[in-house]
Enzyme design. Structure first.
Site, PDB file in Angstrom:
ATOM      1  N   ILE A 283      42.851  11.974  25.577  1.00 10.37           N
ATOM      2  CA  ILE A 283      42.200  13.147  26.126  1.00 10.37           C
ATOM      3  C   ILE A 283      40.683  12.938  26.249  1.00 10.37           C
ATOM      4  CG2 ILE A 283      41.695  14.453  24.009  1.00 10.37           C
ATOM      5  CD1 ILE A 283      43.714  16.120  26.656  1.00 10.37           C
ATOM      6  N   GLY A 284      40.150  12.120  25.356  1.00  9.86           N
ATOM      7  CA  GLY A 284      38.707  11.886  25.359  1.00  9.86           C
ATOM      8  C   GLY A 284      38.235  11.050  26.539  1.00  9.86           C
ATOM      9  N   GLN A 401      15.618  -7.653  45.207  1.00  4.82           N
ATOM     10  CA  GLN A 401      15.322  -8.290  46.490  1.00  4.82           C
ATOM     11  C   GLN A 401      14.395  -7.399  47.317  1.00  4.82           C
ATOM     12  OE1 GLN A 401      15.936 -11.413  47.715  1.00  4.82           O
ATOM     13  NE2 GLN A 401      16.593 -11.819  45.627  1.00  4.82           N
ATOM     14  N   TYR A 430      24.945   0.616  29.901  1.00  7.95           N
ATOM     15  CA  TYR A 430      25.406   1.895  29.333  1.00  7.95           C
ATOM     16  C   TYR A 430      26.713   2.349  29.968  1.00  7.95           C
ATOM     17  CZ  TYR A 430      22.879   4.366  33.209  1.00  7.95           C
ATOM     18  OH  TYR A 430      22.417   4.811  34.420  1.00  7.95           O
ATOM     19  N   GLU A 431      27.387   3.243  29.310  1.00  8.62           N
ATOM     20  CA  GLU A 431      28.698   3.734  29.762  1.00  8.62           C
ATOM     21  C   GLU A 431      29.711   2.612  29.908  1.00  8.62           C
ATOM     22  OE1 GLU A 431      29.314   6.823  29.707  1.00  8.62           O
ATOM     23  OE2 GLU A 431      27.226   7.437  29.464  1.00  8.62           O
ATOM     24  N   ARG A 528      36.299  -8.100  40.213  1.00  6.28           N
ATOM     25  CA  ARG A 528      35.200  -7.886  41.165  1.00  6.28           C
ATOM     26  C   ARG A 528      35.715  -7.859  42.596  1.00  6.28           C
ATOM     27  NH1 ARG A 528      32.625 -11.921  38.223  1.00  6.28           N
ATOM     28  NH2 ARG A 528      31.342 -11.016  36.569  1.00  6.28           N
ATOM     29  N   TYR A 573      36.526 -17.965  48.194  1.00  4.74           N
ATOM     30  CA  TYR A 573      37.869 -17.459  47.898  1.00  4.74           C
ATOM     31  C   TYR A 573      38.776 -17.422  49.118  1.00  4.74           C
ATOM     32  CZ  TYR A 573      35.833 -16.019  43.475  1.00  4.74           C
ATOM     33  OH  TYR A 573      35.210 -16.016  42.261  1.00  4.74           O
TER      34      TYR A 573
END
Lengths: 661, 661
Positions: A283-284, A401, A430-431, A528, A573
Site C-alpha cells: 500500500i505504501g 550540453q 533521490y526517489e 533503458r 543494438y
C-alpha cells in the site's frame, strides 16, 4: 505567430521569431495539455510580475544559504496570504508552478510540507488523526517534513535503524537512534524550519520488530521553536544545489510520543500491545509511484529551462565566419551547435508529453485501486522506475550540453544553467537511485520473458507485448513507426540477451542473487532500451493526436530529429537488423532534420513560455539584450561592493610591500 | 604492500587494502613518472600537514566567495614566505602540487600570476622589458593577470575589439574599450587582486589595425590598490566553480601607457610609428599548446580525486544483500557499481600516462623550435586540441558517475565531488571550446587524408600513418594490440567517411565553409576516435615499459578493463569489422576484467596518493571513518550556529501564529 516579440528586443532574436512557422501560444497549449492550462501559466506569471513583494530581493547566486532560506521563508509567508487570489488552490499544477515562479528551483522551507508531510496524514492517518492534524497542517499552524532516510541507509528500507518501542505502561512509543548511522539524514525542511515530522521508525512491540511504520512527531516547541528535550536536530550542510532548502538530521534519545501518534489507518497497535497488520503489503508504494510519475514532466521542464537559455543565447551570440567574412555568424548556424541542442529540444518535448501521460496513468491507477483493482500497480511501478532513471540521466546530459553550448558565459552563474543542472541531476539519486530503479524494471522484464518462455505470451501487458513479437523487415521510408520497430528490435534483443545471461548463470549453479548481480549491467541496458522505446512511442502517439496542422507540421519535424537521433544513438543494438546503407540513410536524415528545424528553434523554446522571472538567467532573457545586462549583473555582485577587499589590505598588499624592501 | 593502512581505520577499508597485490608506493612511482617525484609529493604533503597556519581555517564549502578569496590570499602570502623551504622552486610540478595541497582546486588570487602573467613577459618582452618587470613579478612586488577574452569574444581572436592606438606625439598607446562587448571578461585575478595585467589589444598605428598584440598595463595604484583613472575593473560574479578566484572585467577609456609597454620581442612599434611584424605568425601558439599539453594529466588527476572518494566510500558503504541475508554487502561488490567506477580508474591512469607523455612531447618541441625546427608544431597542436577535448569530456562524465555512485551523500558538499566536477568541467570550455578544438584536429586529419589521396602517404607523421593502412583480420586472443587495430579501423573509417562527406559537398558546388560546417558533426567524431586511439596506444606502450612485475600484472588487468570497455563503447564504428561473436567475447571479457580488478580497486586509487587535506572530502577520507565525521562536519556548518534562524522568527513563526487565530 511567435507571441514573444516586443519592441526594443535584440534584432537577432526578433529575426528568429519572425522565421517561426507556428503560433507559440498554440504550441504551449499542446505542451501543457490544454489551452486553459497554458493560459493560466501566462496569467499567473503576469500577476506575479505585478506584485513587488514577490520579486527576488537580489539574484539568487549572490545569496548565502541563510539568505536563500530567509528569502524562501519571506516569500512562502507572503504566498500563504496571497495564494487564494492568485491560483486555483485545488490545482496541484498551479501550486507547483507559482512556487517555481516566485521562489525558484533551489528549494524553500515549505517545499516538502505539501508534498510529503500532508499526504501521509491524509492517506495513512485515521479519521481522528486527520481531524487532529490535517487542518493544522493545511492552515500552516505547524510546518512539517518527512523523515525516512538515515545517515547509513537509503534505498533499503529494511535496514533502517530508528526504533519506536511501545511502552505499554505509559501507552507511549519511545523513539531512539541507537547508532550514528541511524540518524535521520536528508529530509527537506527538517534542519531549521519544520516543527513537526512524519518519522519512519521500526515498530517494536513486546520485543518484536514489525518493521518500519510512520509516526507523527513534534520536534520543536511551538512557542520558542527550540528543539524539544530528547531531540537532536540540525542542518546537514551545503549541497551541490537545493541550497534554499534546509535538509536536516534528526536523532532521538528516549523521546516519548503518545500511542495515538502512530499513523494507524492501515497498521495498528492496540492499547494492550496487539499489532494489526495492513491489508496490502504494498500500500505504501503508491506514494513513491506518485512522486516518480511526476518526475518525467518535471525533468522535461528543467531541460526546457536550460534549452530556452541556450537556444536564445545561441541566436544572439556571434562567433566565427561562414561565407560572409564581414560579419560573424550566429552560433546557432553551426551544425555542431544544432546537434548539441536540437535533439535535446525533441527530448524535452518527449519527456513532457510522456510525463503528462504517466500522470494520467497514475490518476487512473488511483481510481482502480480505490475500486479494489491493484493489478496495474506493478506495471506502473516498473514503468515509472525506468522512466525516472532514463529521463533524469538524459536531462542531465542535455542541460550540461546546453550550458557548454553557451561557451564561457554558460559557466557564469549569470547563465543559471549550472544551478538548473544541480537541481535536475539530483533526480538521478533521490526517489530511488537510478541503477536500483533500472534493476527494478529489469525484474519486470525478466518476468515478462519468463511468461513468454512458459507459453503465456497472451498474458503480457501492452507495454511488453513487443517482447514476444517476431522480427520484421524495416522500410525506413514508411515513417516513424518503422523507427519504433527498430527500437523494439533493440529493446527486445537486449531484454532476451540479459534474461538468458541471468538464466544461464542460474543454471550453472549460481545463487539467484549472484546470477542477478553478474547479469546486472546487461539488465540495466535492457531497462533503458525498454524505457526509451516507451518514450518514443508516446511521442509518436502524441504527435499523431494533434489537430492544428501548423503545429503538427513542426512537431513532425521535431519527431524526425528525435527518431533519427535516438536510433543512431543505440546503433550498436541494431547491427543485426539494419544494413550499413540504412544506417547511412538515418544519419543523413538526422542532418537534414536539424536544418529543417533550424528556423523554428527559438519558437520551439519560446513555446515553453518560461518567464524571465522563472528562468532567472541573464543569458536566456526574452529580449536577448544579454551583454549590457551581464555587465549590470556583475557590477551588482557582492564582491564589487568595495574596490579594495580585505584579502588585499590584510595579505596581498603587505606581501607586495615586503617584497619591495 | 598497500602503504595506507593505519590502526583505527575502518576495518572494511583495511580489508580491501590487505587484498591488494602490489605496493602502492611503487605504483605511485609509475603514475608520477619516477620514484623521486612520487616521494616528493608524499614529503610535501607530510611537511604541509605539520604547519598549522597552512591548514584550512574551515571547510571550503562553508565559506562565502569573499572568505574563499581571503583564505587563498592568506595562504598565498604565507606560501610566498615558506615555499623555498618546502619545494624545489624550479620544479613546475612541485609548485602546482603544493598550491593544490594547501589552497585546493577552487582557484586563488595568484593562480594566474605564475602561469599566464610571467610567461608572456619572459617570452615576448625584450631584454630591457624583462629587466624592468620580470624580477618585480617574480618577487611578487606586483600581482598580474592576462586579459584577452572579451565579453562578446572568445575563441575568435580576430574579432577582439579593444584598441591600443599609437599616439606619436606623446609616444603613448591610448587604450579604449569602444563597445560593451569589448570589455575584457573572465581573466582570473583581474577582478580584485591584480594591479598589473598583460592586455591583448588591437594595435593601431597611423589608422592601420595590425591585429591583437600584448601590452603591459598597470591597473591599480600600487599604494592604495584603487583602480587608476580611465580604468573600469571589477569581479564578474559567481561561477559554477572556481569561486576562490576573482575573474574580472576590465574597460578602458582613453587610458594611456608608454610606447615601451608594448611587449616588443617579436612585433615592434618604432617611435616614428613604424611597425615591424614578427618572424613567425604562429609564434603565439606555443603558449596555448603548453597549457593544453598539461591538461590531460591535470584532468586525469581530477578524475583520480573523484575516484579516490567514490571507491573508498563504496568499500565502506553497505547496502542491500547478496547471498548472506545477515549483513548488507559493500556496494563495491555490485557489478553495476564496478562498471561505473573501474573503467574510469583505467581512464584516469590512461589520461595521466598520456598527459605526461604529451608534456614530454611539448618539452621536445620547445627544444626543436629553439633550434629553428617548427615542423612538429602542427602535429602537437592538433594532438593537444583533440586530447584536451576528449579528456575533459570523459573526465566530466567519470566524475559525475563517481559522485552518483556515492548515492545521496555524493550530492552533499561533504563529498566535495561536485566541486571537483565544477572545476574539471570548466576545462571543456576554457583554453579552447571543445567543439572548436575537435574541428582543429579534424583539419589536420582531412589534410592527412588528402595527402594519402595525392599519393603522399609516406609523408604522414607517425600519429596518422594508420589512416593509410589496410584492414587486417582481428584475432582478439592476441592481446591489446589487436584491440588497437580495432580502434584504428574505427578511427580510420570515420576519418575517411567525414573527409569524403566534406569533399562530396565541396564537389557539389558548396563553399568550403558551408561544406565544412555540414560535415562538422562527422568530423568531430573522427577527431574523437583519433584521440581515443592515441590514448589507448599510449596506455599500451606505457604498460609495456613497466619493469616491476607485480605492478605490471595489475596494470595489465587495468588495461584489459580499458580496451574492452573502450571498444564496446565505440561498437557502432566497428560493425564492419567484428562479428557479433567477437563483440560478445569482448563484452564477456569486460565483465571478467571487472572481477579481476575488484580486489585491487582500493589500492589502485590509494596509489594516486592524494592526501586527506588535498582531497577535502569527508566521504573519501583515508581512514574510512565517514559517518561520525559527516555528523561532525554537518554540526559545524554555519547554519547550525543558531538553533532558531531569522527566517523563522521573522517569517515562519508569525505565519504559524497568525494561522492559529
Amino acid at each position: 505567430m511567435n507571441q514573444s516579440i516586443k519592441p526594443g528586443d535584440n534584432p537577432d532574436l526578433t529575426e528568429e521569431r519572425l522565421s517561426g512557422t507556428f503560433d507559440t501560444n498554440s504550441m504551449a497549449a499542446v505542451i501543457y495539455g490544454s489551452d486553459k492550462l497554458a493560459q493560466r501559466r501566462r496569467e499567473i506569471s503576469e500577476a506575479v510580475s505585478r506584485i513587488p513583494e514577490l520579486q527576488d530581493s537580489k539574484p539568487c547566486p549572490f545569496m548565502t544559504r541563510e539568505e536563500k532560506i530567509l528569502e524562501g521563508s519571506r516569500k512562502s509567508a507572503i504566498l500563504n496570504r496571497l495564494l487564494p487570489g492568485l491560483i486555483d488552490l485545488d490545482s496541484f499544477e498551479e501550486t507547483v508552478f507559482i512556487h517555481q515562479e516566485v521562489i525558484g528551483i533551489e528549494g524553500h522551507p515549505l517545499a516538502l510540507h505539501e508534498s510529503l508531510f500532508i499526504p501521509p496524514i491524509a492517506t495513512q492517518g485515521t479519521d481522528e488523526q486527520q481531524k487532529k492534524w490535517l487542518g493544522r497542517a493545511q492552515r500552516r499552524e505547524i510546518i512539517g517534513c518527512y523523515a525516512q532516510t538515515e545517515l547509513g541507509h537509503g534505498s533499503n528500507l529494511r535496514a533502517l535503524e530508528t526504533t519506536a518501542t511501545f511502552d505499554i505502561s505509559s501507552q507511549e512509543f519511545i523513539l531512539n537512534s541507537p547508532t550514528i548511522t541511524s540518524l535521520k539524514w536528508w529530509p527537506g525542511a527538517l534542519g531549521k524550519s519544520a516543527n513537526w515530522s512524519i518519522v519512519i521508525a521500526n515498530l517494536i512491540v513486546h520485543d518484536k520488530n514489525h518493521g518500519p511504520h510512520p509516526f507523527m512527531v513534534q520536534l520543536r516547541d511551538e512557542k520558542s521553536h527550540e528543539p524539544l528535550p530528547g531531540i537532536t536536530v540540525g542542518d546537514i550542510g551545503p549541497k551541490m544545489a537545493f541550497n534554499g532548502a534546509d535538509n536536516g538530521f534528526l536523532g532521538f534519545e528516549n523521546y516519548r510520543i503518545p500511542r495515538e501518534n502512530m499513523l494507524m489507518r492501515h497498521s495498528k497497535v492496540t492499547p494492550d500491545g496487539g499489532y494489526i497488520r495492513p491489508p496490502h503489503a504494498k500500500i505504501g508504494y503508491s506514494g513513491m509511484v506518485r512522486v516518480r510519475s511526476r518526475m518525467a514532466a518535471e525533468q522535461g521542464l528543467f531541460l526546457a529551462h536550460a534549452l530556452t537559455i541556450a537556444v536564445r543565447y545561441s541566436a544572439i551570440r556571434r562567433q566565427g565566419y561562414l561565407e560572409d567574412r564581414s560579419r560573424e555568424v550566429k552560433v546557432l548556424d553551426y551544425q555542431t551547435q544544432q546537434h548539441r541542442l536540437f535533439p535535446s529540444i525533441a527530448r524535452a518535448y518527449a519527456f513532457i508529453f510522456c510525463g503528462f501521460e504517466t500522470i494520467r496513468l497514475y490518476d487512473q491507477l488511483l481510481i482502480d485501486v480505490q475500486n479494489g483493482n491493484t493489478s496495474g500497480m506493478a506495471d506502473l511501478h516498473a514503468l515509472t522506475s525506468g522512466l525516472k532513471s532514463v529521463v533524469t540521466h538524459q536531462t542531465g546530459e542535455g542541460i550540461e550540453q546546453a550550458r557548454m553550448a553557451c561557451g564561457g558565459h554558460g559557466y557564469s552563474m549569470a547563465s543559471y544553467i549550472s544551478e538548473i543542472y544541480g537541481v535536475a541531476i539530483g533526480g538521478c539519486t533521490y526517489e530511488g537511485e537510478n541503477m536500483v530503479m533500472l534493476l527494478q524494471l529489469a525484474r519486470y522484464l525478466v518476468k515478462s520473458i519468463e511468461m513468454i518462455q512458459n507459453g503465456k505470451s497472451k498474458n503480457l501487458g501492452p507495454m511488453v507485448a513487443y517482447l514476444a513479437a517476431n522480427e520484421s523487415e524495416i522500410d525506413l521510408n514508411l515513417g516513424p513507426n518503422e523507427y519504433l520497430k527498430v527500437f523494439q528490435y533493440a529493446a527486445r534483443s537486449q531484454a532476451w540477451r540479459a534474461t538468458e545471461k541471468f538464466q544461464k548463470l542460474r543454471n550453472s549453479g549460481m545463487s539467484k542473487e549472484q546470477a542477478w548481480n553478474q547479469a546486472s549491467v546487461e539488465l540495466t541496458r535492457a531497462s533503458r532500451l525498454h524505457t526509451r522505446l516507451y518514450i518514443m512511442s508516446t511521442f509518436i502517439n502524441h504527435v499523431g493526436s494533434v489537430v492544428d496542422q501548423k503545429i503538427k507540421k513542426v512537431l513532425i519535424d521535431l519527431l524526425n530529429v528525435h527518431i533519427t537521433y535516438e536510433v543512431m544513438d543505440i546503433g550498436i543494438y541494431v547491427q543485426g537488423l539494419l544494413s550499413s546503407d540504412q544506417m547511412d540513410l538515418i544519419r543523413n536524415q538526422l542532418y537534414v532534420s536539424l536544418e529543417t528545424i533550424r528556423p523554428n528553434a527559438v519558437s520551439l523554446v519560446d513555446s515553453f513560455q518560461i518567464s524571465d522571472m522563472q528562468l532567472r538567467s541573464v543569458l536566456g532573457r526574452r529580449d536577448g539584450n544579454v551583454y549590457e545586462n551581464l555587465f549590470k549583473w556583475a557590477k551588482s555582485c557582492p564582491l564589487n561592493d568595495k574596490d579594495v577587499l580585505e584579502s588585499v589590505t590584510k595579505y596581498l598588499k603587505p606581501m607586495m610591500d615586503k617584497s619591495k624592501l
